[in-house]
Write a protein that holds these residues in place. Structure first.
Motif, PDB file in Angstrom:
ATOM      1  N   ILE A 118       0.891  -0.702   0.134  1.00 57.41           N
ATOM      2  CA  ILE A 118      -0.179   0.196   0.391  1.00 57.41           C
ATOM      3  C   ILE A 118       0.670   1.508   0.095  1.00 57.41           C
ATOM      4  N   LEU A 119       2.316   0.720  -0.003  1.00 55.60           N
ATOM      5  CA  LEU A 119       2.992   2.666   0.564  1.00 55.60           C
ATOM      6  C   LEU A 119       4.396   2.142  -0.690  1.00 55.60           C
ATOM      7  N   GLU A 120       5.408   1.461   0.079  1.00 60.88           N
ATOM      8  CA  GLU A 120       6.799   1.486  -0.825  1.00 60.88           C
ATOM      9  C   GLU A 120       6.401   1.326  -2.180  1.00 60.88           C
ATOM     10  N   HIS A 121       5.279   0.376  -2.499  1.00 64.59           N
ATOM     11  CA  HIS A 121       5.664  -0.148  -4.208  1.00 64.59           C
ATOM     12  C   HIS A 121       4.894   0.689  -4.691  1.00 64.59           C
ATOM     13  N   PRO A 122       4.186   1.129  -4.354  1.00 67.68           N
ATOM     14  CA  PRO A 122       3.097   2.364  -5.646  1.00 67.68           C
ATOM     15  C   PRO A 122       4.152   4.053  -5.393  1.00 67.68           C
ATOM     16  N   LEU A 123       4.939   4.084  -4.272  1.00 72.60           N
ATOM     17  CA  LEU A 123       5.851   5.186  -4.458  1.00 72.60           C
ATOM     18  C   LEU A 123       7.267   4.865  -4.742  1.00 72.60           C
ATOM     19  N   ILE A 124       7.411   3.173  -5.314  1.00 71.36           N
ATOM     20  CA  ILE A 124       8.809   3.159  -5.818  1.00 71.36           C
ATOM     21  C   ILE A 124       8.338   3.242  -7.412  1.00 71.36           C
ATOM     22  N   ARG A 125       6.836   2.652  -7.648  1.00 69.25           N
ATOM     23  CA  ARG A 125       6.870   3.049  -9.392  1.00 69.25           C
ATOM     24  C   ARG A 125       6.591   4.507  -9.613  1.00 69.25           C
ATOM     25  N   LEU A 126       5.910   6.136  -9.384  1.00 67.37           N
ATOM     26  CA  LEU A 126       6.256   6.801  -9.337  1.00 67.37           C
ATOM     27  C   LEU A 126       7.365   7.623  -9.453  1.00 67.37           C
ATOM     28  N   GLN A 127       8.061   7.186  -8.443  1.00 69.30           N
ATOM     29  CA  GLN A 127       8.982   8.147  -8.510  1.00 69.30           C
ATOM     30  C   GLN A 127      10.184   7.772 -10.150  1.00 69.30           C
ATOM     31  N   LYS A 128      10.152   6.617 -10.112  1.00 71.82           N
ATOM     32  CA  LYS A 128      10.584   6.074 -11.496  1.00 71.82           C
ATOM     33  C   LYS A 128       9.902   6.972 -12.245  1.00 71.82           C
ATOM     34  N   ILE A 129       9.102   7.552 -12.968  1.00 71.10           N
ATOM     35  CA  ILE A 129       7.833   7.947 -13.312  1.00 71.10           C
ATOM     36  C   ILE A 129       8.626  10.038 -12.989  1.00 71.10           C
ATOM     37  N   PHE A 130       8.234  10.372 -12.379  1.00 67.92           N
ATOM     38  CA  PHE A 130       8.305  12.041 -11.849  1.00 67.92           C
ATOM     39  C   PHE A 130       9.674  12.464 -11.885  1.00 67.92           C
ATOM     40  N   ILE A 131      10.705  11.354 -11.159  1.00 75.67           N
ATOM     41  CA  ILE A 131      12.227  11.678 -10.582  1.00 75.67           C
ATOM     42  C   ILE A 131      13.225  11.552 -11.789  1.00 75.67           C
ATOM     43  N   PRO A 132      13.889  11.846 -12.697  1.00 73.05           N
ATOM     44  CA  PRO A 132      14.710  11.693 -13.488  1.00 73.05           C
ATOM     45  C   PRO A 132      15.749  10.355 -12.729  1.00 73.05           C
ATOM     46  N   GLN A 133      15.389   9.887 -14.047  1.00 75.25           N
ATOM     47  CA  GLN A 133      16.763   8.553 -13.724  1.00 75.25           C
ATOM     48  C   GLN A 133      17.793   8.843 -14.572  1.00 75.25           C
ATOM     49  N   ILE A 134      19.104   7.869 -14.122  1.00 74.54           N
ATOM     50  CA  ILE A 134      20.378   7.768 -15.106  1.00 74.54           C
ATOM     51  C   ILE A 134      19.797   7.662 -16.279  1.00 74.54           C
ATOM     52  N   SER A 135      19.646   8.360 -17.344  1.00 74.54           N
ATOM     53  CA  SER A 135      19.845   7.410 -18.124  1.00 74.54           C
ATOM     54  C   SER A 135      20.717   6.359 -19.404  1.00 74.54           C
ATOM     55  N   ASN A 136      20.215   5.706 -20.310  1.00 72.60           N
ATOM     56  CA  ASN A 136      21.552   4.808 -21.760  1.00 72.60           C
ATOM     57  C   ASN A 136      22.321   5.890 -22.476  1.00 72.60           C
ATOM     58  N   ARG A 137      22.982   6.354 -21.986  1.00 73.98           N
ATOM     59  CA  ARG A 137      23.666   7.864 -22.997  1.00 73.98           C
ATOM     60  C   ARG A 137      23.708   7.282 -24.664  1.00 73.98           C
ATOM     61  N   ARG A 138      24.689   6.018 -24.562  1.00 71.79           N
ATOM     62  CA  ARG A 138      25.505   5.927 -24.811  1.00 71.79           C
ATOM     63  C   ARG A 138      24.364   5.048 -26.083  1.00 71.79           C
ATOM     64  N   LYS A 139      22.779   4.005 -25.906  1.00 73.62           N
ATOM     65  CA  LYS A 139      22.133   4.356 -26.825  1.00 73.62           C
ATOM     66  C   LYS A 139      21.331   5.416 -27.014  1.00 73.62           C
ATOM     67  N   LYS A 140      21.274   6.036 -26.634  1.00 74.42           N
ATOM     68  CA  LYS A 140      20.443   7.058 -27.202  1.00 74.42           C
ATOM     69  C   LYS A 140      21.192   8.134 -28.462  1.00 74.42           C
ATOM     70  N   GLU A 141      22.627   7.378 -28.239  1.00 76.47           N
ATOM     71  CA  GLU A 141      23.670   8.044 -29.083  1.00 76.47           C
ATOM     72  C   GLU A 141      23.671   7.558 -30.644  1.00 76.47           C
ATOM     73  N   GLU A 142      23.824   6.495 -30.054  1.00 71.83           N
ATOM     74  CA  GLU A 142      23.532   5.041 -31.119  1.00 71.83           C
ATOM     75  C   GLU A 142      21.802   5.544 -32.348  1.00 71.83           C
ATOM     76  N   SER A 143      20.915   5.563 -31.616  1.00 71.84           N
ATOM     77  CA  SER A 143      19.502   6.015 -31.810  1.00 71.84           C
ATOM     78  C   SER A 143      19.842   7.148 -32.852  1.00 71.84           C
ATOM     79  N   LYS A 144      20.177   8.432 -32.031  1.00 70.59           N
ATOM     80  CA  LYS A 144      19.962   8.775 -33.199  1.00 70.59           C
ATOM     81  C   LYS A 144      21.141   9.511 -34.453  1.00 70.59           C
ATOM     82  N   VAL A 145      21.851   8.660 -34.321  1.00 67.30           N
ATOM     83  CA  VAL A 145      22.938   8.008 -36.169  1.00 67.30           C
ATOM     84  C   VAL A 145      22.264   8.419 -36.235  1.00 67.30           C
TER      85      VAL A 145
END
Length: 615
Positions: free
Chosen positions: A587-614
């Motif tokens: 009722i608390l921990e899991h729902p807030l973990i899910r919300l956190q992943k949506i609203f709080i910036p996460q460390i992105s896969n920059r290498r994958k993004k650059e490859e997709s741009k190319v």
């Protein structure tokens, strides 16, 4: 061969008989002394009378010519026999008169160290407006959980479960949460480290069992404290009791290990670990831990807690906890509640000290990882410096402050409400430096796993024997050494070594299981029930002690303790603790973990993004 077996069995029987005879002799001796605990039945105390909680220090009436019982009282034991505790209903006779009557036959007198008296009817606290608001908010949250569950199930039946309108409701849906728990996102590390889930469960069972026994030993009014006096004369209990101060090291090892894997994974994914990555790392860790801890903080500052534990003897302890949390509870919000404990007189929500120490070490080692890569300085130099300082501080404290060093969780620390503020806890157990070396070991083993995750490490017979000897032997040895203190110098040396020794054994075991070794041990830790319960250990850890304490003192009285009562209670406390952990996770921990992943910036896969741009 038969002769050797007969001699061994004969020696074992003699040894057990000797231990039983010694324990029996102790029981007979202590039966001659004043009771350590005595509690008046509250039912016999009228509402308009005073009920007093009294801590008393005994001494001979004639100190120059003490009675014979004084020699037994001052004898080294699990309890301080010169310190007794009473719960009195005060009517026509005062506390002093009651003590005089009780101690007259022993030729002793008692000095009142501390007393807390109130009319019995005032012990039943009334909730204030803020408590009603908190309860209303919680009920509204629970109502939203129920609504989300019903709504998402209805949408699913209508074929609308994938609608964007329902994605937030699905986060709070119990059925959706249950489905996600049972169908986790599996990857290489999840499968390799499946034993971590089982080890989490095992660690939580051990910690809950320890606290269950400690409540019986240090909180309840025990009619036969001789039961605990006999622990050192048992074959296996000293080792189990020696693990009381070590069990939490399991979680430090796993936390540091997973931190190491995460950091190495980011570098592999992005080729670097930037300052922005570090700050996002810290932010997400803080937000991951704080919601459940905040609920605990609210609970411990609310009058609702005192309204639950209404027994007069424990009311003052609960009120002291509320007062402490209202004064220093802000420290919990910054994960610094384990600092300056001696001056603060304790910790608000005592079990949260681990969250503080773990968070501080998490911040420290991830910061060192960043600096190490930025300045091209090998991490081993930083680790060596931290380990040296941690050991030096602990040894220095041993020789400059009058305390035992290694914490033995026994009744000599009574009264229980002052245990967390003792020198042993304040300068050895609770501070971050007390677990720093263990954390470094966990990080190093995480790195070893990362670089050898597809290789069998314990692949020869000698290596397999080393695995079993370390995984089983080192924690047992550390538990034994915790109880071993021949002199001050040896204890000062053992103080910084015992916890890392325990953690090292756990780390070796996890490394072996992660790389394919372990046999039936691996199967046990990776079994479905152990893996499943591992999801709920954080919520279970935070909420279990309030449940264990509350369940046992709700109807307090003078209790008779034996193995069935003491260890049997763990069979009740462990499943109840996991049940409350499961509820709060869903009722608390899991729902807030899910919300956190949506609203709080996460460390992105920059290498994958650059490859997709190319492309």
């Amino acid at each position: 061969m038969r002769l050797k077996c007969c001699l061994f069995v004969g020696f074992l029987n003699f040894f057990c008989f000797f231990l039983e005879a010694t324990a029996s002799s102790l029981s007979q001796d202590y039966a001659l002394l004043p009771k350590i605990f005595y509690l008046n039945d509250t039912e016999e105390c009228p509402d308009d009378k005073f009920y007093c909680k009294v801590d008393i220090r005994l001494k001979p009436k004639d100190e120059e010519n003490p009675p014979k019982v004084w020699e037994l009282i001052t004898k080294d034991s699990m309890y301080r026999r010169d310190h007794v505790f009473r719960g009195f209903c005060i009517g026509e006779k005062s506390i002093e008169q009651k003590l005089e009557e009780e101690l007259h036959e022993y030729n002793l007198t008692g000095n009142i160290i501390e007393s807390y008296c109130e009319r019995k009817k005032t012990f039943y606290a009334e909730m204030e407006l803020v408590d009603l608001i908190i309860i209303s908010f919680f009920m509204a949250h629970l109502g939203f959980i129920i609504y989300s569950t019903i709504r998402t199930n209805h949408s699913k039946n209508d074929g609308l479960s994938k609608s964007d309108d329902n994605k937030y409701l699905k986060m709070f849906s119990l059925t959706n949460t249950w489905r996600e728990i049972n169908n986790p996102n599996r990857n290489e590390h999840f499968d390799n480290l499946l034993s971590f889930q089982g080890m989490r469960t095992f660690g939580m069972v051990l910690v809950t069992s320890i606290h269950s026994i400690l409540v019986s030993m240090m909180v309840l009014f025990v009619r036969n404290p001789e039961y605990f006096e006999e622990v050192p004369h048992s074959l296996w209990k000293p080792i189990f009791h020696g693990s009381f101060g070590l069990a939490v090291q399991i979680f430090f090892i796993m936390s540091a290990w997973l931190l190491s894997v995460q950091l190495h994974g980011i570098v592999k994914k992005n080729g670097e670990f930037t300052l922005k990555d570090l700050l996002l790392f810290w932010l997400n860790r803080y937000l991951r831990l704080i919601p459940s801890l905040l609920v605990i903080l609210i609970l411990h500052t609310s009058d609702a807690l005192a309204s639950t534990f209404t027994h007069p003897y424990y009311y003052s302890s609960v009120m002291a906890e509320m007062k402490r949390c209202r004064s220093i509870g802000w420290k919990n919000l910054f994960f610094i509640q384990n600092l300056n404990v001696w001056k603060d007189g304790g910790v608000c929500a005592p079990v949260t000290w681990y969250a503080a120490a773990d968070f501080q070490l998490y911040i420290l080692l991830s910061g060192i990882f960043y600096v190490s890569r930025k300045l091209k300085i090998p991490m081993k130099y930083f680790f060596g410096l931290i380990a040296f300082l941690a050991a030096f501080i602990q040894i220095f404290n041993m020789f400059t402050i009058n305390f035992e060093g290694l914490v033995r969780f026994n009744p000599r620390f009574l009264p229980a409400e002052k245990f967390m503020a003792s020198a042993e806890m304040s300068f050895s157990y609770l501070p971050t430096y007390g677990s720093a070396i263990t954390y470094i070991i966990g990080f190093l083993f995480g790195s070893i796993y990362w670089h050898n995750r597809n290789k069998p490490i314990f692949d020869t017979m000698m290596k397999k024997l080393t695995f079993y000897a370390a995984f089983i032997g080192l924690p047992l040895l550390a538990s034994y050494l915790t109880e071993y203190r021949p002199n001050r110098v040896v204890e000062a040396v053992l103080n910084p070594l015992v916890r890392p020794l325990f953690g090292l054994g756990i780390a070796v075991g996890l490394l072996g299981m992660a790389t394919g070794s372990g046999g039936y041990i691996k199967k046990f830790f990776e079994s479905a029930p152990m893996v499943f319960l591992g999801n709920f250990t954080y919520s279970t850890y935070l909420f279990h002690f309030t449940l264990v304490f509350g369940r046992r003192v709700f109807r307090a009285g003078n209790i008779e303790v034996d193995d069935l009562v003491c260890y049997g209670n763990t069979l009740i406390d462990v499943p109840l603790s996991f049940m409350i952990g499961i509820v709060f996770y869903m009722i608390l921990e899991h729902p807030l973990i899910r919300l956190q992943k949506i609203f709080i910036p996460q460390i992105s896969n920059r290498r994958k993004k650059e490859e997709s741009k190319v492309e």
